[in-house]
Design an enzyme around this catalytic site. Structure first.
Site, short mmCIF file in Angstrom:
data_model
loop_
_atom_site.label_atom_id
_atom_site.label_comp_id
_atom_site.label_asym_id
_atom_site.label_seq_id
_atom_site.Cartn_x
_atom_site.Cartn_y
_atom_site.Cartn_z
NE ARG A 186 -1.76 2.00 3.44
CZ ARG A 186 -1.51 1.87 4.74
NH1 ARG A 186 -1.97 0.87 5.43
NH2 ARG A 186 -0.75 2.75 5.37
CG HIS A 222 -6.09 2.27 6.49
ND1 HIS A 222 -6.23 0.98 6.06
CD2 HIS A 222 -7.25 2.62 7.11
CE1 HIS A 222 -7.44 0.55 6.41
NE2 HIS A 222 -8.07 1.52 7.04
CE1 TYR A 243 1.14 2.54 8.93
CE2 TYR A 243 -0.07 4.25 10.11
CZ TYR A 243 0.06 3.43 9.01
OH TYR A 243 -0.85 3.48 8.00
#
Ligand SMILES: Cc1ncc(C[n+]2csc(CCOP(=O)(O)OP(=O)(O)O)c2C)c(N)n1
Ligand SMILES: [Mg+2]
Length: 368
Positions: A258, A262, A271
């Site tokens: 990805r 998100h 993160y």
């Protein structure tokens, strides 16, 4: 009472056909007509540009939360390109491009992510299910459909999509179990994009691959380079043929990434490292497919430029049309349509209550 080994098919194949520079493995190169290759390229490029535009629209406050697909174009398209139009496609929530390939109008995504229920309507001539946000739930629906196809002796197969995070849901294991026991004609496509929001793949399972989850159910499982549209297409075609001829389900793990957020409510910088993203950008599914097509003399830089112009116009037209539709008066009671054939009493009550209270109008929808 011997202590002996039970032989199991514990071997997981990994398939990659195009390398990151677009060089092809001639032995594995699938036999695909030129027009299909070009159609896939155009769709991938259009998917990327549409995704970018959606992100801008969200940042401008013109649509609500949405999940970008950047980096996963090959995983989605390679898989659905192996389906017949009459087959079933059961998406999760990040299959924008797979849905567009199947015939969902781009405008519907703008409508849906702006909170208009009209955007989730599936056209009558498509055997597809709408977007499913509860993680993992759709896999069981796909198995049910496939079991019904088998029971009714119809030739269609069902293909369902889900992420790496979804493999930690009970639904995933139940779906594989039923599919195996009943040898349902279903293809499970896991888009392992390495992250489930902020949870890395390593925290989903101790297993080396997600494909090996097939072993416990004694169904074929394969891991493919998910940024290689030829590899995904080859694996999907094999799985669809197997299902159609009565040889049951397959689990395909598309190993991809990805590259973006998100959803637009997420900040991945919190993160994951920039280096990780940069590494994956080198494996971009679109540039490597373009390099392959150029080597095959099917594509030129000028042709790409022309396509870009066509796509830019197409996307602009879609935005204009959707925004026009959003100006029209909508009936909030429409949200009760397309859920049940016959509305259950609790929803009838809610609808009546809503109709009584005229102050209830359009509301923001959280797709989280
Ligand atoms: C049952 C359920 N739990 C939690 C959520 C919130 N949620 C939305 S997407 C997501 C992560 C899904 O990760 P993955 O399956 O890897 O798919 P991806 O988002 O990477 O495409 C979560 C936890 C949800 N929608 N449904
Ligand atoms: Mg994921």
């Amino acid at each position: 009472m011997p202590r002996k080994e039970i032989e199991l098919p514990y071997r997981i194949e990994y398939l990659s056909i195009l390398d990151a520079d677009g060089n092809v493995d001639k032995e594995l190169e699938p036999d695909m007509p030129d027009d299909l290759l070009l159609k896939l390229f155009k769709a991938m490029l259009a998917g990327r540009r549409f995704d970018e535009r959606m992100l801008h629209l969200q940042r401008q406050g013109r649509i609500g939360t949405f999940p970008p697909i950047k980096g996963q174009e090959a995983s989605q398209l390679g898989a659905v390109a192996a389906l017949e139009a009459a087959d079933w496609m059961v998406p999760a929530f990040r299959e924008t491009l797979a849905e567009i390939w199947r015939g969902k109008p781009m405008e519907n995504f703008l409508l849906y992510y702006a909170g208009y229920d009209e955007g989730s309507k599936v056209e009558d001539d498509r055997n597809d299910l709408p977007i499913s946000v509860p993680v993992g739930s759709q896999m069981l629906h796909a198995v049910g459909i496939a079991m019904a196809m088998k029971y009714k002796a119809q030739p269609q197969v069902a293909m369902t999509f889900f992420g790496d995070g979804a493999t930690s849901e009970g639904d995933f294991h139940e779906a594989l179990n039923f599919a195996g026991v009943f040898q349902a004609p279903v293809v499970f496509v896991c888009q392992n994009n390495q992250w489930a929001i902020s949870i890395p793949r390593a925290k989903q399972t101790h297993s080396k691959t997600l494909a090996q989850k097939a072993v416990a159910h004694d169904i074929p499982g394969i891991q493919v380079d998910g940024n290689d549209v030829l590899a995904v297409y080859s694996a999907a075609r094999e799985a669809v043929e197997r299902a159609r001829k009565g040889d049951g389900p397959t689990l395909i793990e598309c190993f991809t990434y990805r590259m973006s957020l998100h959803t637009t409510a997420d900040d991945p910088k919190k993160y994951r490292s920039e280096e990780e993203v940069k590494e994956w950008e080198k494996r971009d599914p679109i540039s490597r497919f373009a390099a392959y097509l150029k080597t095959k003399k099917l594509l030129t830089d000028e042709a790409v430029e022309k396509l870009e112009a066509e796509i830019a116009k197409e996307v602009q037209d879609v935005v204009d049309q959707a925004e026009q539709l959003m100006k029209e008066e909508v009936d909030p009671a429409d949200m009760f349509h397309h859920i049940f054939a016959e509305l259950p009493p609790t929803l009838v009550e809610q609808r009546e209550e809503m109709l009584r209270d005229s102050s209830l109008g359009k509301k923001e929808v959280d797709h989280g």
